[in-house]
Enzyme design. Structure first.
Site, mmCIF file in Angstrom:
data_model
loop_
_atom_site.group_PDB
_atom_site.id
_atom_site.type_symbol
_atom_site.label_atom_id
_atom_site.label_comp_id
_atom_site.label_asym_id
_atom_site.label_seq_id
_atom_site.Cartn_x
_atom_site.Cartn_y
_atom_site.Cartn_z
ATOM 1 N N GLU A 93 -0.959 -37.504 -4.131
ATOM 2 C CA GLU A 93 -1.734 -38.110 -5.210
ATOM 3 C C GLU A 93 -1.063 -37.948 -6.564
ATOM 4 O OE1 GLU A 93 -6.310 -37.641 -3.671
ATOM 5 O OE2 GLU A 93 -5.139 -35.860 -4.056
ATOM 6 N N CYS A 106 0.100 -37.164 -14.147
ATOM 7 C CA CYS A 106 0.189 -35.912 -13.416
ATOM 8 C C CYS A 106 0.813 -36.232 -12.049
ATOM 9 C CB CYS A 106 -1.242 -35.389 -13.291
ATOM 10 S SG CYS A 106 -1.382 -33.864 -12.412
ATOM 11 N N CYS A 113 0.960 -27.719 -0.311
ATOM 12 C CA CYS A 113 1.556 -26.644 -1.111
ATOM 13 C C CYS A 113 1.556 -25.368 -0.288
ATOM 14 C CB CYS A 113 0.746 -26.434 -2.389
ATOM 15 S SG CYS A 113 1.465 -25.223 -3.519
ATOM 16 N N CYS A 117 -3.097 -20.643 -3.192
ATOM 17 C CA CYS A 117 -3.918 -20.007 -4.225
ATOM 18 C C CYS A 117 -5.384 -20.136 -3.835
ATOM 19 C CB CYS A 117 -3.661 -20.633 -5.596
ATOM 20 S SG CYS A 117 -1.962 -20.414 -6.146
ATOM 21 N N CYS A 120 -7.582 -23.162 -5.264
ATOM 22 C CA CYS A 120 -7.009 -24.502 -5.356
ATOM 23 C C CYS A 120 -7.240 -25.309 -4.082
ATOM 24 C CB CYS A 120 -5.513 -24.393 -5.656
ATOM 25 S SG CYS A 120 -4.715 -25.994 -5.791
ATOM 26 N N GLY A 165 1.471 -29.414 -5.126
ATOM 27 C CA GLY A 165 2.745 -28.733 -4.907
ATOM 28 C C GLY A 165 3.140 -27.761 -5.992
ATOM 29 N N SER A 219 1.246 -20.683 -14.787
ATOM 30 C CA SER A 219 -0.145 -20.442 -14.390
ATOM 31 C C SER A 219 -0.346 -18.946 -14.206
ATOM 32 C CB SER A 219 -0.446 -21.160 -13.065
ATOM 33 O OG SER A 219 -0.311 -22.545 -13.242
ATOM 34 N N LEU A 220 -0.974 -18.320 -15.196
ATOM 35 C CA LEU A 220 -1.095 -16.861 -15.158
ATOM 36 C C LEU A 220 -2.416 -16.447 -14.481
ATOM 37 C CD1 LEU A 220 0.674 -14.550 -16.060
ATOM 38 C CD2 LEU A 220 -0.517 -14.535 -18.252
ATOM 39 N N HIS A 221 -3.494 -16.878 -15.034
ATOM 40 C CA HIS A 221 -4.846 -16.734 -14.446
ATOM 41 C C HIS A 221 -5.422 -15.327 -14.395
ATOM 42 C CE1 HIS A 221 -3.972 -20.825 -13.819
ATOM 43 N NE2 HIS A 221 -3.840 -20.881 -12.526
ATOM 44 N N CYS A 338 -7.724 -30.946 -12.348
ATOM 45 C CA CYS A 338 -6.803 -29.894 -11.891
ATOM 46 C C CYS A 338 -7.338 -29.207 -10.649
ATOM 47 C CB CYS A 338 -6.683 -28.798 -12.947
ATOM 48 S SG CYS A 338 -5.720 -29.243 -14.359
#
Ligand code: SAH
Length: 346
Positions: A93, A106, A113, A117, A120, A165, A219-221, A338
């Protein structure tokens, strides 16, 4: 049919090929431009400057196939999600997000992937395969053609590798695609219009400077190793500490900021303590924090914090002198926001 895709053949390589056949340079550039920007849907049979034989040679020496637009969905806020079918039937996509007169596209770098995570949707699928450079470029070309189809001519878009990904896990293809996008006539994209978002996949991050000077988003999160490992299993091997060490080896400045993305999960990582630790963790870098309130998807285990909590978290960071933005959610009514991309057009 040829296996060499025209949509990953750089101008330089096309020139070599063209000259190799003994032709003078010049018209090749106009032909390439026309094919890339959609002026010619396929190699024309006639061209004022190019012989029929040579046009035929071009048509048979390269593969001109592009990812097929399998489905297209428009959300109420103007976001458009595209489901592409690749040659082997796999689907990926892309999303076009409107911001004033400019779009942000995007793009996906892999089908599925491998990072798994916790929060996700794409991660629930596992990795199907890496995308080829022309499949990455092809998403761009198809979306851009579609956005231009009514002769609207919007401004050239920005590109973010925030689709499906982990882009740095597919480094070679990503590198080729970015080189192509930034150097091909008819595309005219500057590296500063492109942002690569990564979970901090170290083998790729260590090669960061091989890429044209695009923007980096990490991407820390979570600022805490243990918690980050729970959310992003890859943190076990490539920890915050190691990521920061690699980032420390590069030059950053006022015009070259790092974007740290921070996903806000209600009741998990949205406390004052988290904000303070986050500020400390990123202190050494000129940076901007992008707060992303969690976008739920069918069966997701987390919840989105309240708008009030998002604002509060932002103010805690501002108190610590951290530049912060809250990412506006777009396209969530069609699962285009996202982390919602998982090929489930429904
Ligand atoms: N692999 C890259 C690109 C992923 S998508 C990366 O990890 O950076 C881009 C961003 O969306 C990442 O920061 C990702 O963590 C975030 N994201 C994933 N799932 C999400 C969700 N459900 N809601 C909001 N953001 C999400």
């Amino acid at each position: 049919m040829s296996e060499v895709s025209f949509y990953s053949t750089t101008l330089e390589d096309f020139e070599k090929w063209w000259q190799g056949l003994g032709h003078a340079l010049g018209p090749h550039k106009r032909l390439q431009r026309g094919l890339v920007n959609g002026l010619y849907p396929s190699v024309p049979s006639e061209h004022p400057e190019i012989s029929r034989e040579l046009l035929n040679e071009v048509a048979t020496s390269f593969d001109f196939s592009l990812p097929n637009v399998f489905e297209r969905r428009a959300a109420s806020d103007g976001t458009i999600k595209y489901l592409f079918e690749l040659k082997d039937g796999l689907k990926v996509e892309s999303v076009a997000l409107p911001f004033h007169k400019k779009f942000t596209l995007c793009l996906s770098s892999q089908a599925g992937c491998a990072m798994a995570c916790e929060f996700c949707f794409t991660g629930t699928q596992g990795l199907k395969r890496h995308l080829e450079p022309h499949e990455i470029v092809g998403q761009y070309i198809q979306v851009w053609r579609d956005l231009n189809r009514n002769g609207d001519h919007p401004m050239t878009p920005n590109i973010v590798f925030m689709g499906q990904g982990e882009p740095l896990h597919n480094f070679e293809a990503l590198k080729k695609a970015i080189e192509y996008l930034t150097s091909t006539p008819g595309l005219a994209l500057g590296p500063r219009q492109i942002t690569v978002s990564t979970v901090g996949y170290l083998p790729g991050l260590k090669r960061w400077e091989e890429l044209p000077p695009v923007n980096l988003a990490i991407s820390l999160h979570s600022p805490f190793e243990k918690e980050r490992t729970k959310l992003i299993p890859m943190n076990r091997a490539y920890s915050i500490e190691k990521i920061m060490e690699v980032l420390n080896g590069y030059e950053w400045g006022r015009r070259k900021l790092i974007n740290f993305e921070y996903l806000l999960l209600g009741g998990v990582n949205d406390s004052h303590e988290h904000a303070k630790a986050l500020a400390k963790c990123i202190e050494p870098f000129p940076c901007l924090v992008n707060l992303i309130p969690f976008n739920p998807y069918p069966g997701s285990p987390f919840k989105r914090p309240s708008d009030q909590r998002v604002e509060e978290f932002k103010s805690w960071l501002v108190e610590e002198k951290v530049r912060t933005m809250v990412r506006v959610t777009k396209g969530d009514d069609i699962l285009a926001a996202c982390g919602q991309l998982a090929n489930q057009f429904q």
